[in-house]
Design a protein around this motif. Structure first.
Motif, PDB file in Angstrom:
ATOM      1  N   LYS A 173     -16.502  55.571  -2.371  1.00  0.00           N
ATOM      2  CA  LYS A 173     -17.742  56.089  -2.928  1.00  0.00           C
ATOM      3  C   LYS A 173     -18.386  55.017  -3.801  1.00  0.00           C
ATOM      4  CE  LYS A 173     -19.313  60.454  -4.683  1.00  0.00           C
ATOM      5  NZ  LYS A 173     -18.899  61.758  -5.193  1.00  0.00           N
ATOM      6  N   ILE A 174     -19.631  54.697  -3.524  1.00  0.00           N
ATOM      7  CA  ILE A 174     -20.350  53.749  -4.368  1.00  0.00           C
ATOM      8  C   ILE A 174     -21.584  54.465  -4.890  1.00  0.00           C
ATOM      9  CG2 ILE A 174     -21.501  51.499  -4.485  1.00  0.00           C
ATOM     10  CD1 ILE A 174     -19.691  50.504  -2.271  1.00  0.00           C
ATOM     11  N   ASP A 175     -21.477  54.869  -6.146  1.00  0.00           N
ATOM     12  CA  ASP A 175     -22.564  55.652  -6.729  1.00  0.00           C
ATOM     13  C   ASP A 175     -23.424  54.740  -7.606  1.00  0.00           C
ATOM     14  OD1 ASP A 175     -24.266  57.384  -7.962  1.00  0.00           O
ATOM     15  OD2 ASP A 175     -22.736  58.872  -8.428  1.00  0.00           O
ATOM     16  N   LEU A 188     -23.305  45.620   0.128  1.00  0.00           N
ATOM     17  CA  LEU A 188     -22.206  46.584   0.146  1.00  0.00           C
ATOM     18  C   LEU A 188     -21.615  46.536   1.544  1.00  0.00           C
ATOM     19  CD1 LEU A 188     -24.153  49.509  -1.605  1.00  0.00           C
ATOM     20  CD2 LEU A 188     -22.730  47.761  -2.689  1.00  0.00           C
ATOM     21  N   CYS A 195     -16.882  55.014   3.455  1.00  0.00           N
ATOM     22  CA  CYS A 195     -17.607  54.779   2.211  1.00  0.00           C
ATOM     23  C   CYS A 195     -18.982  55.457   2.175  1.00  0.00           C
ATOM     24  CB  CYS A 195     -17.774  53.276   2.017  1.00  0.00           C
ATOM     25  SG  CYS A 195     -18.358  52.858   0.394  1.00  0.00           S
ATOM     26  N   VAL A 197     -22.521  55.899   0.082  1.00  0.00           N
ATOM     27  CA  VAL A 197     -23.316  55.096  -0.849  1.00  0.00           C
ATOM     28  C   VAL A 197     -24.530  55.885  -1.328  1.00  0.00           C
ATOM     29  CG1 VAL A 197     -24.773  53.050  -1.047  1.00  0.00           C
ATOM     30  CG2 VAL A 197     -22.578  52.884   0.133  1.00  0.00           C
ATOM     31  N   ILE A 210     -26.256  46.339   4.049  1.00  0.00           N
ATOM     32  CA  ILE A 210     -25.476  47.580   4.083  1.00  0.00           C
ATOM     33  C   ILE A 210     -24.596  47.523   5.331  1.00  0.00           C
ATOM     34  CG2 ILE A 210     -25.598  50.110   4.273  1.00  0.00           C
ATOM     35  CD1 ILE A 210     -26.850  49.248   1.684  1.00  0.00           C
ATOM     36  N   VAL A 213     -20.776  51.533   6.269  1.00  0.00           N
ATOM     37  CA  VAL A 213     -20.999  52.657   5.369  1.00  0.00           C
ATOM     38  C   VAL A 213     -21.099  53.927   6.215  1.00  0.00           C
ATOM     39  CG1 VAL A 213     -22.839  53.675   3.950  1.00  0.00           C
ATOM     40  CG2 VAL A 213     -22.060  51.355   3.486  1.00  0.00           C
ATOM     41  N   LEU A 216     -25.426  57.032   3.777  1.00  0.00           N
ATOM     42  CA  LEU A 216     -26.312  56.250   2.914  1.00  0.00           C
ATOM     43  C   LEU A 216     -27.480  57.114   2.455  1.00  0.00           C
ATOM     44  CD1 LEU A 216     -27.288  53.478   1.769  1.00  0.00           C
ATOM     45  CD2 LEU A 216     -28.418  53.089   3.955  1.00  0.00           C
TER      46      LEU A 216
END
Ligand SMILES: *[C@@H]1O[C@H](CO)[C@@H](O)[C@H](O)[C@H]1NC(C)=O
Ligand SMILES: *[C@@H]1O[C@H](CO)[C@@H](O)[C@H](O)[C@H]1NC(C)=O
Ligand SMILES: *[C@@H]1O[C@H](CO)[C@@H](O)[C@H](O)[C@H]1NC(C)=O
Ligand SMILES: *[C@@H]1O[C@H](CO)[C@@H](O)[C@H](O)[C@H]1NC(C)=O
Ligand SMILES: *[C@@H]1O[C@H](CO)[C@@H](O)[C@H](O)[C@H]1NC(C)=O
Ligand SMILES: *[C@@H]1O[C@H](CO)[C@@H](O)[C@H](O)[C@H]1NC(C)=O
Ligand SMILES: *[C@@H]1O[C@H](CO)[C@@H](O)[C@H](O)[C@H]1NC(C)=O
Ligand SMILES: *[C@@H]1O[C@H](CO)[C@@H](O)[C@H](O)[C@H]1NC(C)=O
Ligand SMILES: *[C@@H]1O[C@H](CO)[C@@H](O)[C@H](O)[C@H]1NC(C)=O
Length: 414
Positions: A173-175, A188, A195, A197, A210, A213, A216
């Motif tokens: 998780k990329i918040d 990323l 993952c 995002v 990107i 991912v 998104l």
């Protein structure tokens, strides 16, 4: 090359003019490979110069008196160091790199709030970071090939110069929902396969990459000032509602599950448009409803069933669409595109319809630029994996420089 054998210090001649009574600034260049030298280093609240810490004689790196890094501090190549304690470090106004510390599992940055340059690279055991307040100002942060599973505290700013989060397989998780702008690049890539995002407030980024991912969320993006690369992702649908302008190239490839893509507001692309290897992408009829100008060439390949550029006014390069679907009607596309292509060569090709009477026409036959676009793609896709190598090369050169330094002066300016 013997890299790590010198504990020598070089007085850099740096004027420690701003060193006040409160904070002693130590300015020197040295390579440290033993704990005794480390504890000397720890008498300096402010570190300046070029300092490298390296080798297998180092256990825990305790720099718990250091409050600021003004110069370049590099921790490089150790399979013995297990922890890095910099719990009083508030500011990195220079740069801090930790690279190839294979047993390092914990970093204590519990006072850190401002970072000019921070790189944490090739740290396969590094799973725990202590960040009390969190980093609220950042120039450039790289986080590559670590065992971290959370980014909490690392990414709480609304603007960043460069942020590169790649190959951290435990990050799912990329918040970055507070992030509004990125002045250099946001990348990323190849974190966990699942993952997710969140870039809900991102309005512009200079370069945006990107990759790999699964989900998104990026609804407020209005401008990518330079290159926009979207590749190897796992989402099946992607929509850029507000994106008006891409200043450089648009690269969209190897998104194997994508069936729907739309750039609803996109009017200008300042470079090439390359779209290929998206195995399930067929319907591109509404993908570029408002696209007017493309300053580079257009290369599109795939099982494209429909494609349209209804608002097109010019393409500066060539136009090449090669479809493997007999549903594509090239005559309509040729009508839209032919007179707008400044590079003169416009080509659309698709297999003849097996049963229908509709003519699948070919227009001005251009040279088949397949080989060109695929060699380009392979160099693009290798760029992220080779970046690590070039980092290592840079460090090798840097360490070679350090080994030439033999003056053994340890200078402390107060
Ligand atoms: C560490 O540096 C010292 C000189 O400062 C050198 O004699 C020694 O060999 C080095 N040790 C290693 C393991 O590189
Ligand atoms: C890393 O350290 C090991 C052992 O200390 C040494 O053999 C190796 O050459 C070093 N690698 C680099 C790239 O400096
Ligand atoms: C990272 O993921 C691997 C599996 O991919 C798992 O074995 C490991 O425990 C995870 N590490 C952390 C710190 O979550
Ligand atoms: C990028 O584009 C946005 C929107 O047009 C603009 O506000 C911003 O200043 C640009 N950034 C750079 C670094 O040029
Ligand atoms: C990012 O974009 C700028 C132009 O906006 C360019 O000068 C720069 O080289 C790019 N950086 C990278 C890492 O691609
Ligand atoms: C865009 O930003 C606004 C304001 O912060 C926010 O409320 C909204 O949810 C965002 N929209 C999308 C689609 O992310
Ligand atoms: C694209 O073609 C498919 C099949 O020919 C069709 O079902 C679909 O409605 C078309 N989409 C657009 C946007 O024209
Ligand atoms: C157009 O195609 C022809 C023949 O394939 C080639 O010789 C020529 O160089 C191309 N022109 C441009 C501008 O790419
Ligand atoms: C695109 O697909 C071809 C054929 O499957 C493959 O050889 C090539 O490596 C792919 N390129 C990228 C960038 O994924």
């Amino acid at each position: 090359m013997k890299l790590l054998s010198v504990f020598g210090a070089l007085v850099t001649g740096y004027l420690a003019a701003e060193a006040s009574a409160a904070s002693a600034s130590c300015s020197f260049s040295t390579t440290i490979n033993a704990s005794t030298a480390l504890s000397q280093l720890n008498s300096c609240p402010t570190l300046d110069g070029h300092i490298q810490i390296s080798g297998d004689k180092i256990g825990a790196v305790d720099l718990n008196n250091v409050e600021e890094i003004k110069g370049d501090l590099k921790l490089f190549n150790s399979s013995s160091a297990t922890a890095l304690n910099m719990n009083k470090l508030k500011t990195i106004s220079g740069s801090l790199t930790v690279d190839a510390f294979t047993q390092l599992h914990n970093i204590d940055f519990s006072s850190l709030t401002k970072v000019e340059k921070l790189a944490l690279i090739s740290l396969p055991s590094f799973a725990q970071i202590n960040l009390n307040k969190g980093i609220s100002e950042a120039g450039s942060i790289t986080l590559s090939d670590t065992a971290l599973s959370s980014l909490e505290g690392l990414i709480d700013y609304d603007h960043v110069g460069a942020l590169d989060i790649n190959n951290n397989k435990n990050i799912s998780k990329i918040d970055l929902r507070n992030l509004e702008s990125v002045s250099d690049r946001l990348s990323l890539s190849f974190n966990s396969d699942d993952c997710e995002v969140n870039l809900d407030n991102l309005e512009w980024a200079s370069n945006l990459t990107i990759q790999d991912v699964s989900d998104l969320s990026i609804g407020n993006l209005t401008s990518v000032n330079s290159t926009f690369l979207i590749a190897y992702n796992k989402f099946d649908k992607i929509e850029f509602k507000k994106l008006k302008k891409i200043g450089g190239a648009l690269q969209f490839f190897a998104n194997d599950e994508v069936t729907e893509v739309s750039f609803d507001s996109l009017e200008e692309v300042g470079g090439e448009v390359d779209i290929y290897n998206n195995t399930d992408l067929q319907d591109m009829g509404d993908a570029f409803k408002k696209l007017k100008t493309i300053d580079g060439a257009v290369n599109i390949k795939g099982e494209i069933a429909n494609f349209s550029l209804p608002s097109l006014s010019k393409i500066d390069g060539t136009f090449n669409l090669k479809s493997t679907s007999d549903k594509l009607d090239c005559s309509d596309i040729n009508k839209q595109v032919k007179k707008k292509v400044k590079g003169h060569n416009a080509s659309c090709s698709a297999p003849k319809k097996s049963s229908s009477s509709k003519k699948s026409s070919k227009s001005t036959k251009g040279s088949d630029s397949d080989s060109k676009s695929s060699s380009k793609s392979s160099s693009d896709s290798s760029s992220s994996s080779s970046s690590k190598k070039s980092d290592a090369n840079t460090l090798m050169v840097a360490s070679a420089l350090f080994t030439t330094v033999i003056t053994s002066v340890f200078a402390v300016f107060i």
